[in-house]
Design a protein around this motif. Sequence first.
Motif, mmCIF file in Angstrom:
data_model
loop_
_atom_site.group_PDB
_atom_site.id
_atom_site.type_symbol
_atom_site.label_atom_id
_atom_site.label_comp_id
_atom_site.label_asym_id
_atom_site.label_seq_id
_atom_site.Cartn_x
_atom_site.Cartn_y
_atom_site.Cartn_z
ATOM 1 N N LEU A 27 0.828 -1.201 0.000
ATOM 2 C CA LEU A 27 0.000 0.000 0.000
ATOM 3 C C LEU A 27 0.866 1.258 0.000
ATOM 4 C CD1 LEU A 27 -2.774 -1.086 2.535
ATOM 5 C CD2 LEU A 27 -3.038 -0.771 0.069
ATOM 6 N N GLU A 28 1.955 1.218 0.756
ATOM 7 C CA GLU A 28 2.878 2.360 0.761
ATOM 8 C C GLU A 28 3.461 2.584 -0.623
ATOM 9 O OE1 GLU A 28 6.204 4.017 3.865
ATOM 10 O OE2 GLU A 28 6.302 1.892 3.327
ATOM 11 N N ASP A 29 3.828 1.491 -1.307
ATOM 12 C CA ASP A 29 4.349 1.605 -2.671
ATOM 13 C C ASP A 29 3.297 2.148 -3.631
ATOM 14 O OD1 ASP A 29 6.749 0.593 -1.787
ATOM 15 O OD2 ASP A 29 6.377 -1.457 -2.483
ATOM 16 N N LEU A 30 2.024 1.902 -3.327
ATOM 17 C CA LEU A 30 0.928 2.388 -4.178
ATOM 18 C C LEU A 30 0.564 3.841 -3.888
ATOM 19 C CD1 LEU A 30 -1.454 -0.728 -4.119
ATOM 20 C CD2 LEU A 30 -0.103 0.089 -6.060
ATOM 21 N N GLY A 31 1.272 4.458 -2.927
ATOM 22 C CA GLY A 31 1.038 5.867 -2.635
ATOM 23 C C GLY A 31 0.184 6.133 -1.421
ATOM 24 N N TRP A 32 -0.159 5.094 -0.673
ATOM 25 C CA TRP A 32 -0.944 5.298 0.540
ATOM 26 C C TRP A 32 -0.041 5.798 1.666
ATOM 27 C CZ3 TRP A 32 -6.048 2.879 1.725
ATOM 28 C CH2 TRP A 32 -6.697 2.412 0.575
ATOM 29 N N GLU A 33 -0.624 6.584 2.577
ATOM 30 C CA GLU A 33 0.051 6.907 3.827
ATOM 31 C C GLU A 33 -0.224 5.755 4.791
ATOM 32 O OE1 GLU A 33 0.274 10.421 7.242
ATOM 33 O OE2 GLU A 33 -1.193 10.533 5.608
ATOM 34 N N VAL A 34 0.826 5.235 5.414
ATOM 35 C CA VAL A 34 0.706 4.015 6.216
ATOM 36 C C VAL A 34 1.122 4.277 7.654
ATOM 37 C CG1 VAL A 34 1.609 1.668 6.555
ATOM 38 C CG2 VAL A 34 1.019 2.460 4.247
ATOM 39 N N VAL A 35 0.287 3.839 8.595
ATOM 40 C CA VAL A 35 0.597 3.903 10.024
ATOM 41 C C VAL A 35 0.364 2.510 10.591
ATOM 42 C CG1 VAL A 35 0.056 4.949 12.256
ATOM 43 C CG2 VAL A 35 -0.138 6.307 10.150
ATOM 44 N N ASP A 36 1.357 1.967 11.308
ATOM 45 C CA ASP A 36 1.229 0.609 11.817
ATOM 46 C C ASP A 36 1.196 0.593 13.341
ATOM 47 O OD1 ASP A 36 0.988 -2.112 11.814
ATOM 48 O OD2 ASP A 36 3.086 -2.527 11.346
ATOM 49 N N ASN A 37 0.426 -0.353 13.888
ATOM 50 C CA ASN A 37 0.318 -0.558 15.342
ATOM 51 C C ASN A 37 -0.034 0.727 16.094
ATOM 52 O OD1 ASN A 37 0.771 -3.340 15.378
ATOM 53 N ND2 ASN A 37 2.985 -3.072 15.372
ATOM 54 N N LEU A 38 -1.016 1.425 15.592
ATOM 55 C CA LEU A 38 -1.477 2.658 16.235
ATOM 56 C C LEU A 38 -2.318 2.316 17.464
ATOM 57 C CD1 LEU A 38 -1.757 5.838 15.787
ATOM 58 C CD2 LEU A 38 -4.021 5.266 14.865
ATOM 59 N N PRO A 39 -2.051 2.905 18.631
ATOM 60 C CA PRO A 39 -2.945 2.709 19.785
ATOM 61 C C PRO A 39 -4.358 3.148 19.418
ATOM 62 C CG PRO A 39 -0.899 3.733 20.473
ATOM 63 C CD PRO A 39 -0.877 3.726 18.973
ATOM 64 N N LEU A 40 -5.341 2.349 19.771
ATOM 65 C CA LEU A 40 -6.706 2.650 19.363
ATOM 66 C C LEU A 40 -7.200 3.983 19.887
ATOM 67 C CD1 LEU A 40 -8.594 -0.760 19.492
ATOM 68 C CD2 LEU A 40 -7.418 0.354 17.611
ATOM 69 N N ALA A 41 -6.669 4.422 21.029
ATOM 70 C CA ALA A 41 -7.090 5.705 21.593
ATOM 71 C C ALA A 41 -6.738 6.864 20.670
ATOM 72 C CB ALA A 41 -6.443 5.906 22.962
ATOM 73 N N LEU A 42 -5.770 6.647 19.766
ATOM 74 C CA LEU A 42 -5.326 7.724 18.870
ATOM 75 C C LEU A 42 -5.970 7.641 17.490
ATOM 76 C CD1 LEU A 42 -1.496 7.733 19.694
ATOM 77 C CD2 LEU A 42 -3.291 9.178 20.666
ATOM 78 N N LEU A 43 -6.802 6.643 17.259
ATOM 79 C CA LEU A 43 -7.364 6.461 15.925
ATOM 80 C C LEU A 43 -8.207 7.649 15.499
ATOM 81 C CD1 LEU A 43 -7.810 4.695 13.443
ATOM 82 C CD2 LEU A 43 -9.713 3.589 14.644
ATOM 83 N N GLU A 44 -9.128 8.085 16.345
ATOM 84 C CA GLU A 44 -9.985 9.209 15.984
ATOM 85 C C GLU A 44 -9.182 10.484 15.803
ATOM 86 O OE1 GLU A 44 -13.700 9.741 18.042
ATOM 87 O OE2 GLU A 44 -13.673 7.672 18.744
ATOM 88 N N THR A 45 -8.149 10.671 16.631
ATOM 89 C CA THR A 45 -7.294 11.860 16.507
ATOM 90 C C THR A 45 -6.587 11.869 15.159
ATOM 91 O OG1 THR A 45 -6.939 11.876 18.896
ATOM 92 C CG2 THR A 45 -5.392 13.134 17.541
ATOM 93 N N LEU A 46 -6.071 10.715 14.756
ATOM 94 C CA LEU A 46 -5.380 10.619 13.475
ATOM 95 C C LEU A 46 -6.320 10.931 12.321
ATOM 96 C CD1 LEU A 46 -2.929 9.768 11.714
ATOM 97 C CD2 LEU A 46 -3.810 7.426 11.829
ATOM 98 N N ILE A 47 -7.510 10.364 12.367
ATOM 99 C CA ILE A 47 -8.463 10.561 11.278
ATOM 100 C C ILE A 47 -8.927 12.011 11.200
ATOM 101 C CG2 ILE A 47 -10.770 9.927 10.468
ATOM 102 C CD1 ILE A 47 -10.280 7.156 11.623
ATOM 103 N N ALA A 48 -9.078 12.655 12.372
ATOM 104 C CA ALA A 48 -9.583 14.027 12.403
ATOM 105 C C ALA A 48 -8.522 15.063 12.074
ATOM 106 C CB ALA A 48 -10.174 14.324 13.780
ATOM 107 N N ALA A 49 -7.243 14.671 12.094
ATOM 108 C CA ALA A 49 -6.165 15.633 11.848
ATOM 109 C C ALA A 49 -6.299 16.213 10.442
ATOM 110 C CB ALA A 49 -4.814 14.958 12.019
ATOM 111 N N PRO A 50 -6.259 17.547 10.297
ATOM 112 C CA PRO A 50 -6.392 18.164 8.975
ATOM 113 C C PRO A 50 -5.200 17.848 8.086
ATOM 114 C CG PRO A 50 -5.790 19.807 10.611
ATOM 115 C CD PRO A 50 -6.089 18.549 11.371
ATOM 116 N N VAL A 51 -5.473 17.634 6.821
ATOM 117 C CA VAL A 51 -4.432 17.342 5.845
ATOM 118 C C VAL A 51 -4.481 18.410 4.771
ATOM 119 C CG1 VAL A 51 -3.505 15.641 4.240
ATOM 120 C CG2 VAL A 51 -4.675 14.884 6.316
ATOM 121 N N LYS A 52 -3.322 19.027 4.486
ATOM 122 C CA LYS A 52 -3.289 20.137 3.540
ATOM 123 C C LYS A 52 -2.289 19.855 2.420
ATOM 124 C CE LYS A 52 -4.401 23.535 7.153
ATOM 125 N NZ LYS A 52 -3.971 24.785 7.833
ATOM 126 N N GLY A 53 -2.390 20.668 1.399
ATOM 127 C CA GLY A 53 -1.428 20.612 0.308
ATOM 128 C C GLY A 53 -1.499 19.327 -0.488
#
Length: 312
Positions: A27-53
Amino acid sequence: MNSASETRLLLVTGLSGAGKSTVLKVLEDLGWEVVDNLPLALLETLIAAPVKGSEAGRPLAVGIDSRSRGFRPALLVRQIKELRETGGRDIQTLFLDCAGAELERRFSETRRRHPLAEDRPAADGIAREREMMEPLRRWAEHVVDTTNYSSNDLQQEVRQRFGDAGEGEPVLNVMSFGFARGLPRNADLVFDMRYLRNPHWDPKLKPGTGLDADVAAYVMADPAYEDSVAQIERLILTLLPRYRAEGKSYVTIAFGCTGGRHRSVHVASRVANTLRAAGHAPTLTHRNLDSAPQDGLEGKPPPASPASGGKT
């Protein structure tokens, strides 16, 4: 929060040893941003983080398994439901499954301990994890059983499911292989080149490959070569627009000979060049090019011709 049209999210999970690391790398080779073994408590924070540019709209893959901090499958399913309902997110789940015996073999070969069986047999940890992960398996939109997959097979599966073919064109892969070393699993079209005379039995050509000019000349000198290969090329060029019309994202065209080093390599290279000249952009892979030549794989040599003094 980004809208569903901006960011696609894929949760990659499953049984330990089933191939999560391989999937995330592809997936990383296909251009996806990849995060592994993320603590579940941070999942919503990661998804809600604004992405620009330039990163805006880049798909996101999050690897989660039984080692992740705070991992509770039922809770994760509820989180996904809430994110979909409240945020309208495009969230999908890929679950990697595998037979217990095969997982035991993989852990034994790598000498790794199962994360849920540090001081017990791997089978105990596998059974415990399978029971724990069942809610996620039932929930997942994508379930891939990797029991009989090689690493290359799994990579191809991921590319086919999650790669994006540009402008509606199917992604083309032209490959060569040796029948004696097994059929490729994911080929859409397979052409058998064993009807052409075999350079393997010429002592001067045997060490070479289909990429060498003298080997290519030998193959091309077969009376059946030009007409048959030209017909194969016309067939492929006829089929590709139909594959595109059907929405097929990936097309793998495989050419096989006995050992996968001479005839198939040359023909696959020629066909790839023909497709490029016709406006396509195929990748070219030679599965068995680096395999050592073996007489035992090639069957019987052709009968000696009296006119050639016993040479083939």
